[in-house]
Design a protein around this motif. Structure first.
Motif, mmCIF file in Angstrom:
data_model
loop_
_atom_site.group_PDB
_atom_site.id
_atom_site.type_symbol
_atom_site.label_atom_id
_atom_site.label_comp_id
_atom_site.label_asym_id
_atom_site.label_seq_id
_atom_site.Cartn_x
_atom_site.Cartn_y
_atom_site.Cartn_z
ATOM 1 N N LYS A 150 0.833 -1.200 0.000
ATOM 2 C CA LYS A 150 0.000 0.000 0.000
ATOM 3 C C LYS A 150 0.869 1.252 0.000
ATOM 4 O O LYS A 150 0.572 2.234 -0.694
ATOM 5 C CB LYS A 150 -0.925 0.002 1.226
ATOM 6 N N LEU A 171 2.165 1.721 -3.436
ATOM 7 C CA LEU A 171 1.083 2.216 -4.282
ATOM 8 C C LEU A 171 0.850 3.702 -4.056
ATOM 9 O O LEU A 171 0.755 4.487 -5.015
ATOM 10 C CB LEU A 171 -0.195 1.428 -3.987
ATOM 11 N N LEU A 173 1.543 6.588 -6.975
ATOM 12 C CA LEU A 173 0.432 7.375 -7.538
ATOM 13 C C LEU A 173 0.437 8.818 -7.040
ATOM 14 O O LEU A 173 -0.531 9.555 -7.283
ATOM 15 C CB LEU A 173 -0.906 6.713 -7.170
ATOM 16 N N GLU A 214 -6.702 -10.175 -9.426
ATOM 17 C CA GLU A 214 -5.346 -9.751 -9.076
ATOM 18 C C GLU A 214 -4.310 -10.780 -9.531
ATOM 19 O O GLU A 214 -4.372 -11.948 -9.159
ATOM 20 C CB GLU A 214 -5.216 -9.557 -7.573
ATOM 21 N N GLY A 249 -2.129 8.754 -14.163
ATOM 22 C CA GLY A 249 -2.558 7.452 -13.668
ATOM 23 C C GLY A 249 -4.040 7.191 -13.789
ATOM 24 O O GLY A 249 -4.484 6.039 -13.733
ATOM 25 N N ILE A 267 0.217 -3.435 -12.241
ATOM 26 C CA ILE A 267 0.597 -2.044 -12.474
ATOM 27 C C ILE A 267 2.041 -1.846 -12.039
ATOM 28 O O ILE A 267 2.491 -2.434 -11.050
ATOM 29 C CB ILE A 267 -0.333 -1.057 -11.725
ATOM 30 N N LEU A 322 4.981 0.542 -10.645
ATOM 31 C CA LEU A 322 5.053 1.724 -9.779
ATOM 32 C C LEU A 322 6.482 2.148 -9.472
ATOM 33 O O LEU A 322 6.704 2.956 -8.577
ATOM 34 C CB LEU A 322 4.316 1.435 -8.460
ATOM 35 N N PHE A 365 -2.898 -5.654 -9.556
ATOM 36 C CA PHE A 365 -3.827 -4.517 -9.498
ATOM 37 C C PHE A 365 -4.989 -4.837 -8.566
ATOM 38 O O PHE A 365 -5.723 -5.801 -8.778
ATOM 39 C CB PHE A 365 -4.347 -4.198 -10.896
ATOM 40 N N ARG A 402 -8.254 -2.914 -7.439
ATOM 41 C CA ARG A 402 -9.000 -1.711 -7.807
ATOM 42 C C ARG A 402 -9.428 -0.912 -6.580
ATOM 43 O O ARG A 402 -9.419 0.310 -6.602
ATOM 44 C CB ARG A 402 -10.201 -2.050 -8.690
ATOM 45 N N GLU A 442 -7.908 -0.638 -3.576
ATOM 46 C CA GLU A 442 -6.765 0.086 -3.027
ATOM 47 C C GLU A 442 -6.281 1.168 -3.981
ATOM 48 O O GLU A 442 -5.825 2.236 -3.565
ATOM 49 C CB GLU A 442 -5.628 -0.891 -2.697
ATOM 50 N N PHE A 443 -6.365 0.902 -5.289
ATOM 51 C CA PHE A 443 -5.957 1.887 -6.285
ATOM 52 C C PHE A 443 -6.805 3.148 -6.172
ATOM 53 O O PHE A 443 -6.283 4.274 -6.069
ATOM 54 C CB PHE A 443 -6.085 1.284 -7.684
ATOM 55 N N SER A 468 -6.223 5.082 -2.949
ATOM 56 C CA SER A 468 -4.983 5.876 -2.970
ATOM 57 C C SER A 468 -5.170 7.195 -3.718
ATOM 58 O O SER A 468 -4.585 8.222 -3.348
ATOM 59 C CB SER A 468 -3.840 5.081 -3.616
#
Length: 319
Positions: free
Chosen positions: A13, A16, A20, A107, A278, A295, A297, A307, A309, A311-312, A315
């Motif tokens: 995390k 990530l 981002l 994932e 992003g 993804i 990073l 990936f 979604r 948590e993406f 963030s």
């Protein structure tokens, strides 16, 4: 620690969030301008929000989908304060991606225990980080206890073969190659034959990074598939398209061209660190209906992440 925490460790995390950071800063700054001096989500706020999402490379069609969802929520709830906008966006975008089957269930690679070797053909134009992605995937699969074989079937560019050989040495996995200019299908055939003979679990095939024309691309990839099926009848089990996230809508256009030329079953979006574009991941997930599995990073071996979604999106919109 809850189930999500077990699936998505704190260190991932943090990577990530850091990767981002520029996208998030740009998005939140634009959102701040959109709601400045306003207390409720009205037509003016929605117009500015639409512009914000388009400028953040979410894409026009996906932006309109999001706006329609928020309009429905405004009609249902009657009063929505602008202070709630981040949370509303997070909820609606997460729901949108979930409905497109781009959630936790997709994932990474779900490699069935009864498929051996599991063959992944990796496609994408030059410069998107295709070979680097293959190397990082090989590293992660090996750490999971899988035996991996790499195939250097991008034979039109000497640097591509050299690069994948370096990755093979770095990760400690065999690379099957031929001389530059060799038939890519022949390399793929040799790779699968070697993998079967050694009992390998996974095969990752690098392919030529040329988008010369749709027919040429289709013919080339179809030939590689046909030849691989002489060794493994149901190969490839996954065709993964690698896209450079830092190119924003250009990545979207590349995805459209590749999906028109061949059957793409998964996506990896690279180079999201250091870019404010992003948001393109959201649009690609929504419009193409193809799961984003990984993804990129950063440069580290662990900076290629499955990936997630939820948590993406969290963030992007958490302050």
């Amino acid at each position: 620690m809850g189930i999500l925490g077990k699936l998505f460790p704190r260190e991932k995390k943090e990577t990530l969030d850091k990767g981002l950071e520029k996208t998030k800063e740009s998005l939140l700054m634009r959102l701040g301008r959109a709601v400045a001096g306003r207390s409720t989500v009205d037509e003016g706020v929605l117009d500015d929000l639409e512009e914000t999402l388009v400028e953040s490379d979410v894409g026009v069609e996906t932006t309109l989908n999001i706006i329609r969802r928020i309009e429905a929520r405004v009609r249902r709830d009657k009063y929505l304060g602008t202070s709630e906008l981040n949370e509303i966006l997070r909820d609606e975008i997460t729901s949108l991606l979930t409905e497109n089957d781009c959630g936790e269930g997709t994932e990474g690679f779900n490699i069935p225990g009864d498929v051996k070797p599991y063959v992944v053909m990796v496609v994408g134009v030059n410069g998107v980080g295709k070979t680097t992605t293959i190397g990082k995937l090989a590293y992660q699969l090996k750490r999971q206890g899988k035996s991996v074989v790499l195939g250097a079937a991008d034979t039109f560019r000497a640097a591509a073969v050299e690069q994948i050989v370096v990755w093979g040495e770095r990760v400690g996995v065999p690379v099957i190659k031929q001389q530059m200019g060799s038939d890519p299908a022949s390399v793929a055939f040799d790779t699968l034959r070697s993998a079967v003979a050694s009992g390998a679990d996974v095969v990752l095939i690098d392919t030529a990074g040329r988008l010369h024309n749709k027919k040429g691309l289709m013919d080339e990839l179809s030939k590689i598939k046909r030849v691989m099926q002489k060794v493994v009848p149901d190969a490839p089990h996954d065709v993964m398209l690698v896209l450079d996230g830092s190119t924003g809508q250009n990545a979207f256009e590349q995805a459209r061209q590749f999906t028109a030329a061949t059957e793409v079953t998964s996506l990896a979006v690279t180079k999201l660190d250091g870019t404010a574009k992003g948001g393109v991941v959201i649009g690609i997930s929504d419009q193409l209906k193809i799961p984003v599995r990984y993804i990129g990073l950063g440069e580290g071996l662990d900076d290629l992440q499955p990936f997630n979604r939820r948590e993406f999106v969290d963030s992007l919109f958490s302050r």
